[in-house]
Enzyme design. Structure first.
Site, PDB file in Angstrom:
ATOM      1  N   CYS A 135      -8.919  23.670  25.957  1.00  0.00           N
ATOM      2  CA  CYS A 135      -8.328  23.831  27.279  1.00  0.00           C
ATOM      3  C   CYS A 135      -7.942  22.448  27.798  1.00  0.00           C
ATOM      4  O   CYS A 135      -8.354  21.438  27.253  1.00  0.00           O
ATOM      5  CB  CYS A 135      -9.331  24.452  28.233  1.00  0.00           C
ATOM      6  SG  CYS A 135      -9.998  25.986  27.586  1.00  0.00           S
ATOM      7  N   ARG A 181      -2.595  22.291  25.060  1.00  0.00           N
ATOM      8  CA  ARG A 181      -4.004  22.520  24.732  1.00  0.00           C
ATOM      9  C   ARG A 181      -4.427  23.969  24.961  1.00  0.00           C
ATOM     10  O   ARG A 181      -5.556  24.357  24.660  1.00  0.00           O
ATOM     11  CB  ARG A 181      -4.890  21.611  25.580  1.00  0.00           C
ATOM     12  CG  ARG A 181      -4.611  20.145  25.418  1.00  0.00           C
ATOM     13  CD  ARG A 181      -5.509  19.347  26.313  1.00  0.00           C
ATOM     14  NE  ARG A 181      -6.890  19.467  25.907  1.00  0.00           N
ATOM     15  CZ  ARG A 181      -7.481  18.712  24.997  1.00  0.00           C
ATOM     16  NH1 ARG A 181      -6.792  17.762  24.392  1.00  0.00           N
ATOM     17  NH2 ARG A 181      -8.745  18.891  24.682  1.00  0.00           N
ATOM     18  N   TRP A 201      -7.233  28.154  27.098  1.00  0.00           N
ATOM     19  CA  TRP A 201      -7.031  28.827  25.815  1.00  0.00           C
ATOM     20  C   TRP A 201      -8.288  29.659  25.627  1.00  0.00           C
ATOM     21  O   TRP A 201      -9.380  29.123  25.431  1.00  0.00           O
ATOM     22  CB  TRP A 201      -6.884  27.790  24.712  1.00  0.00           C
ATOM     23  CG  TRP A 201      -6.583  28.369  23.370  1.00  0.00           C
ATOM     24  CD1 TRP A 201      -5.360  28.780  22.906  1.00  0.00           C
ATOM     25  CD2 TRP A 201      -7.509  28.594  22.307  1.00  0.00           C
ATOM     26  NE1 TRP A 201      -5.487  29.246  21.635  1.00  0.00           N
ATOM     27  CE2 TRP A 201      -6.776  29.150  21.235  1.00  0.00           C
ATOM     28  CE3 TRP A 201      -8.883  28.399  22.145  1.00  0.00           C
ATOM     29  CZ2 TRP A 201      -7.370  29.498  20.032  1.00  0.00           C
ATOM     30  CZ3 TRP A 201      -9.471  28.747  20.947  1.00  0.00           C
ATOM     31  CH2 TRP A 201      -8.712  29.285  19.900  1.00  0.00           C
ATOM     32  N   ASN A 255     -13.965  22.567  29.675  1.00  0.00           N
ATOM     33  CA  ASN A 255     -13.388  22.658  28.334  1.00  0.00           C
ATOM     34  C   ASN A 255     -14.549  22.600  27.356  1.00  0.00           C
ATOM     35  O   ASN A 255     -15.398  21.712  27.457  1.00  0.00           O
ATOM     36  CB  ASN A 255     -12.432  21.480  28.097  1.00  0.00           C
ATOM     37  CG  ASN A 255     -11.898  21.458  26.680  1.00  0.00           C
ATOM     38  OD1 ASN A 255     -11.850  22.482  26.010  1.00  0.00           O
ATOM     39  ND2 ASN A 255     -11.500  20.284  26.221  1.00  0.00           N
ATOM     40  N   GLY A 256     -14.612  23.558  26.431  1.00  0.00           N
ATOM     41  CA  GLY A 256     -15.711  23.587  25.467  1.00  0.00           C
ATOM     42  C   GLY A 256     -16.341  24.965  25.438  1.00  0.00           C
ATOM     43  O   GLY A 256     -15.747  25.930  25.922  1.00  0.00           O
ATOM     44  N   GLU A 287       1.925  23.910   3.226  1.00  0.00           N
ATOM     45  CA  GLU A 287       2.245  23.434   4.569  1.00  0.00           C
ATOM     46  C   GLU A 287       3.478  24.168   5.119  1.00  0.00           C
ATOM     47  O   GLU A 287       3.509  24.571   6.281  1.00  0.00           O
ATOM     48  CB  GLU A 287       2.453  21.912   4.542  1.00  0.00           C
ATOM     49  CG  GLU A 287       2.944  21.272   5.826  1.00  0.00           C
ATOM     50  CD  GLU A 287       2.070  21.550   7.048  1.00  0.00           C
ATOM     51  OE1 GLU A 287       0.961  22.088   6.906  1.00  0.00           O
ATOM     52  OE2 GLU A 287       2.530  21.255   8.166  1.00  0.00           O
ATOM     53  N   LYS A 305       3.492  26.462   8.531  1.00  0.00           N
ATOM     54  CA  LYS A 305       4.426  26.165   9.629  1.00  0.00           C
ATOM     55  C   LYS A 305       5.209  27.416  10.012  1.00  0.00           C
ATOM     56  O   LYS A 305       5.362  27.746  11.176  1.00  0.00           O
ATOM     57  CB  LYS A 305       5.372  25.064   9.154  1.00  0.00           C
ATOM     58  CG  LYS A 305       5.817  24.059  10.139  1.00  0.00           C
ATOM     59  CD  LYS A 305       4.891  22.909  10.376  1.00  0.00           C
ATOM     60  CE  LYS A 305       3.465  23.238  10.670  1.00  0.00           C
ATOM     61  NZ  LYS A 305       2.574  22.159  10.716  1.00  0.00           N
ATOM     62  N   GLU A 346       2.974  30.052  11.806  1.00  0.00           N
ATOM     63  CA  GLU A 346       2.480  29.775  13.156  1.00  0.00           C
ATOM     64  C   GLU A 346       3.557  29.853  14.225  1.00  0.00           C
ATOM     65  O   GLU A 346       3.242  30.200  15.364  1.00  0.00           O
ATOM     66  CB  GLU A 346       1.705  28.454  13.229  1.00  0.00           C
ATOM     67  CG  GLU A 346       2.478  27.190  12.979  1.00  0.00           C
ATOM     68  CD  GLU A 346       1.607  25.939  13.160  1.00  0.00           C
ATOM     69  OE1 GLU A 346       1.781  25.014  12.377  1.00  0.00           O
ATOM     70  OE2 GLU A 346       0.770  25.901  14.076  1.00  0.00           O
ATOM     71  N   HIS A 383      -0.309  36.720 -11.864  1.00  0.00           N
ATOM     72  CA  HIS A 383      -1.691  37.206 -11.924  1.00  0.00           C
ATOM     73  C   HIS A 383      -2.010  38.143 -10.758  1.00  0.00           C
ATOM     74  O   HIS A 383      -3.165  38.324 -10.417  1.00  0.00           O
ATOM     75  CB  HIS A 383      -2.660  36.019 -11.984  1.00  0.00           C
ATOM     76  CG  HIS A 383      -2.452  35.187 -13.209  1.00  0.00           C
ATOM     77  ND1 HIS A 383      -2.840  35.613 -14.461  1.00  0.00           N
ATOM     78  CD2 HIS A 383      -1.831  33.994 -13.396  1.00  0.00           C
ATOM     79  CE1 HIS A 383      -2.496  34.703 -15.366  1.00  0.00           C
ATOM     80  NE2 HIS A 383      -1.871  33.705 -14.733  1.00  0.00           N
ATOM     81  N   LYS A 443      -3.119  23.160  20.690  1.00  0.00           N
ATOM     82  CA  LYS A 443      -2.912  21.926  19.935  1.00  0.00           C
ATOM     83  C   LYS A 443      -4.219  21.300  19.464  1.00  0.00           C
ATOM     84  O   LYS A 443      -4.326  20.834  18.353  1.00  0.00           O
ATOM     85  CB  LYS A 443      -2.147  20.936  20.819  1.00  0.00           C
ATOM     86  CG  LYS A 443      -1.790  19.635  20.125  1.00  0.00           C
ATOM     87  CD  LYS A 443      -0.700  19.846  19.118  1.00  0.00           C
ATOM     88  CE  LYS A 443      -0.382  18.593  18.331  1.00  0.00           C
ATOM     89  NZ  LYS A 443       0.352  18.946  17.094  1.00  0.00           N
TER      90      LYS A 443
HETATM   91  C1  F6R Z   1      -0.665  23.258  12.433  1.00  0.00           C
HETATM   92  C2  F6R Z   1      -1.612  22.377  13.086  1.00  0.00           C
HETATM   93  C3  F6R Z   1      -3.060  22.619  12.844  1.00  0.00           C
HETATM   94  C4  F6R Z   1      -3.834  21.284  12.870  1.00  0.00           C
HETATM   95  C5  F6R Z   1      -5.347  21.567  12.800  1.00  0.00           C
HETATM   96  C6  F6R Z   1      -6.149  20.276  12.757  1.00  0.00           C
HETATM   97  O1  F6R Z   1       0.649  22.868  12.705  1.00  0.00           O
HETATM   98  O2  F6R Z   1      -1.256  21.495  13.804  1.00  0.00           O
HETATM   99  O3  F6R Z   1      -3.286  23.315  11.665  1.00  0.00           O
HETATM  100  O4  F6R Z   1      -3.434  20.509  11.780  1.00  0.00           O
HETATM  101  O5  F6R Z   1      -5.726  22.310  13.916  1.00  0.00           O
HETATM  102  O6  F6R Z   1      -5.892  19.499  13.886  1.00  0.00           O
HETATM  103  P1  F6R Z   1      -6.235  17.957  13.923  1.00  0.00           P
HETATM  104  O7  F6R Z   1      -5.324  17.278  12.953  1.00  0.00           O
HETATM  105  O8  F6R Z   1      -5.993  17.537  15.341  1.00  0.00           O
HETATM  106  O9  F6R Z   1      -7.670  17.825  13.492  1.00  0.00           O
END
Ligand code: F6R
Length: 610
Positions: free
Chosen positions: A2, A27, A74, A100-101, A483, A487, A490, A506, A605
């Site tokens: 959050c 966030r 969040w 937050n937490g 990756e 992407k 998400e 397989h 994020k």
């Molecule tokens: C996907 C993304 C997440 C972060 C993951 C780790 O686009 O951004 O998968 O890579 O939540 O976050 P950090 O790098 O901040 O530890």
């Protein structure tokens, strides 16, 4: 997860809080609220949904005052709703808090307070905190905070306003990030730096177990448990607020994709001797003896950072022959990992605050390992606790989908691999020079790649209605495929999977039918013939294949339906280029579907909860 903002000073409080929240929306953004002390009492306005909804309510009934807190949520405990939004108060509105937490023992506290006659209006863990303040308040706020936190187990960054103290803002930190901004006759608290940059560049970073008392003229930092006063140097932020704004791009994600060449240059700067083609890391004081002591490397991270770690494994093993494991942090922390003083543990985290990665770091140190962090945020928990830190110079990354953080993490692995190989003398000087030249060429090649995005936009339109999509590749291409698939999932919400191309037969081949879109990565020369075989397998089942290959490598158009070419580079270094078209395909697909590109559903994020 959050976002918290708090302000004390003479400016328009409503504006300061809402513009701060806007910068923290990455966030979490499922509900939002503010509480303002108007001199007499604490007023709260909060609602489910985005900041726009709160703005509409505030248009009807605006707030004024000198002291306030705000929160963007969040959801973890309780679905997004008006009641579950922060700030939370006690029944009398004597105290308003933003949190937050996660409070792990909230049910126990809630039951106890209900027995004492308190009524709860939300399903959140956070609401126990506001009631505890009311219950334990004895006229002395510092002592009350100490009593309250003694009851809490878990992670919490708190902003607290008390009706009894119209000229004081309180902040507490335990395992969730919180910074204090100090300006001219004003002070702020925030979960992250960009939210305070409109007001000040002078920051104090609150540590775990600390609290702060903010008045408009003064900041006092205390050890929460003892009340001992602390002295701390101011940290001056030297990057610009524009770096955290969109700068004419429609979305942060597109801006951040385009910032990659610059971010790579900044991450390389000062670390490569251009003439001698050697790597130096002033931040790593490792002797050859120290390096020889490590018999393995363990890389731990989450999500996109984990995918950067997969590239790291290839690179370090290839260049140094040291064995490398890569683990997802949430798994690593709950098993008995084989890590000790002979292991170099590398944790990767853009934010430096990811709870699982931080726990893995602590666990590794506890087991005797040396922990190197690759992170993008100076002063983050991970940066502070690791034994050594390589900072990626990506600048603030705002879009939830990570792009420039990933490529700078991958680049850091190339530099680290070469650095270790230099010391261990495991590669020839010629090869090192060739590798470094390829790395130095990447930013210009990436610019070139970014100029040709129109075809990718057309391709994205063609896959937007697909129910499922597959990415396939071998070796480093498989790591990049993972990756690309994450992407796409998400931000477009299209189901997709990444497969090592040789694995398809397989089991997964059963899913391929007429028209199934497949993105095949074919940049690794030594396995490109094998890839062609795999492409034929899927084409024979009706798949529509986009091939991503290196210019001049081979004419893939004989085998695939569409082609996309990346500039020529050394096979080992291509992931830095191959990922770019995949990022753009995700972006344009999400755009074509009308999704909120920068704030995809259900995500946030910074994942500061387990
Ligand atoms: C996907 C993304 C997440 C972060 C993951 C780790 O686009 O951004 O998968 O890579 O939540 O976050 P950090 O790098 O901040 O530890």
């Amino acid at each position: 997860m959050c976002g918290i903002i708090g302000y004390i000073g003479e400016k328009d409080i409503q504006k300061v809080l809402t513009t701060g929240l806007k910068k923290l929306e990455y966030r979490g953004y499922d509900s939002v609220g503010i509480a303002v002390h108007n001199g007499d009492s604490v007023q709260v306005n909060k609602s489910k949904g985005r900041l726009e909804e709160l703005h509409q309510q505030l248009d009807q009934h605006s707030f004024s005052g000198m002291l306030g807190i705000g929160h963007t949520r969040w959801a973890t405990h309780g679905h997004p709703s008006d009641e579950n939004s922060h700030p939370h108060t006690d029944a009398n509105k004597d105290f308003a808090i933003v949190h937050n937490g996660i409070i792990e023992n909230y049910l126990e506290i809630k039951r106890e307070l209900i027995e004492k006659g308190y009524t709860f209006s939300s399903e959140t863990d956070s609401e126990v905190i506001s009631h505890l303040f009311y219950h334990l308040y004895d006229g002395d706020m510092v002592a009350t905070i100490q009593q309250v936190v003694k009851r809490l187990k878990g992670a919490y960054a708190l902003g607290i306003v008390s009706e009894h103290e119209p000229d004081r803002l309180y902040a507490v930190r335990e395992a969730s990030p919180l910074i204090i901004g100090t300006g001219e006759e004003e002070a702020l608290i925030s979960s992250d730096i960009p939210a305070v940059l409109d007001h000040t560049r002078d920051i104090y970073i609150l540590e775990d177990g600390e609290m702060a008392i903010l008045t408009k003229d003064d900041i006092t930092l205390l050890q929460t448990s003892t009340g001992e006063q602390l002295s701390r140097d101011i940290f001056r932020v030297d990057w610009d607020v524009e770096q955290a704004e969109k700068n004419g791009y429609d979305h942060f994600m597109l801006k951040e994709i385009h910032e990659q060449p610059e971010a790579l240059k900044k991450t390389t700067a000062g670390r490569v001797n251009q003439e001698r083609k050697t790597v130096k890391f002033d931040e790593l004081q490792w002797s050859r003896d120290r390096i020889e002591q490590w018999d393995k490397v363990t890389i731990v991270a989450c999500g996109t950072a984990y995918h950067a770690g997969l590239i790291g494994k290839h690179v370090i093993e290839e260049l140094t022959r040291i064995p490398v494991d890569v683990e997802v942090a949430s798994e690593f922390r709950y098993r008995r990992p084989i890590v000790n003083e002979k292991t170099l543990v590398i944790v990767i985290s853009q934010s430096g605050e990811t709870a699982d990665t931080l726990a893995a770091l602590r666990q590794s140190q506890h087991l005797g390992a040396n922990v190197l962090a690759i992170t993008n945020v100076v002063g983050s928990s991970i940066a502070r606790e690791a034994d050594e830190v390589i900072l990626t110079m990506a600048g603030p990354e705002i879009a939830v989908a990570s792009t420039k953080a990933y490529t700078t993490q991958v680049l850091s692995f190339y530099l680290l691999g070469i650095y270790l190989a230099q010391i261990k003398q495991t590669i020839t000087e010629d090869y090192r020079q060739q590798l470094l030249q390829s790395i130095l060429d990447i930013p210009n090649q990436m610019e070139e790649l970014l100029e040709h995005s129109a075809a990718l936009r057309r391709y994205s339109e063609s896959i937007k209605d697909a129910s499922s999509l597959f990415f396939i590749g071998r070796g480093l291409d498989h790591a990049v495929a993972l990756e690309g698939s994450l992407k796409l999932k998400e931000i477009s919400y299209i189901h997709s999977e990444a497969y090592a191309a040789g694995e398809l037969k397989h089991g997964t081949l059963a899913l391929i039918e007429e028209g199934t879109p497949i993105i095949a990565l074919i940049t690794q020369e030594e396995v490109s013939e094998k890839m062609m075989g795999n492409i034929k397998e899927v084409k024979a089942r009706g798949a529509q294949v986009l091939g991503v290959s290196m210019q001049g490598n081979m004419d893939i158009l004989e085998y695939v339906d569409d082609g996309c070419y990346i500039p020529e580079s050394l096979s080992l270094v291509t992931p830095l280029l191959t990922v770019v078209p995949l990022q753009l395909i995700s972006y344009y697909t999400s755009l074509a579907l009308g999704n909120d590109v920068d704030k995809p559903r259900n995500l946030a994020k910074s994942v500061t909860v387990e």
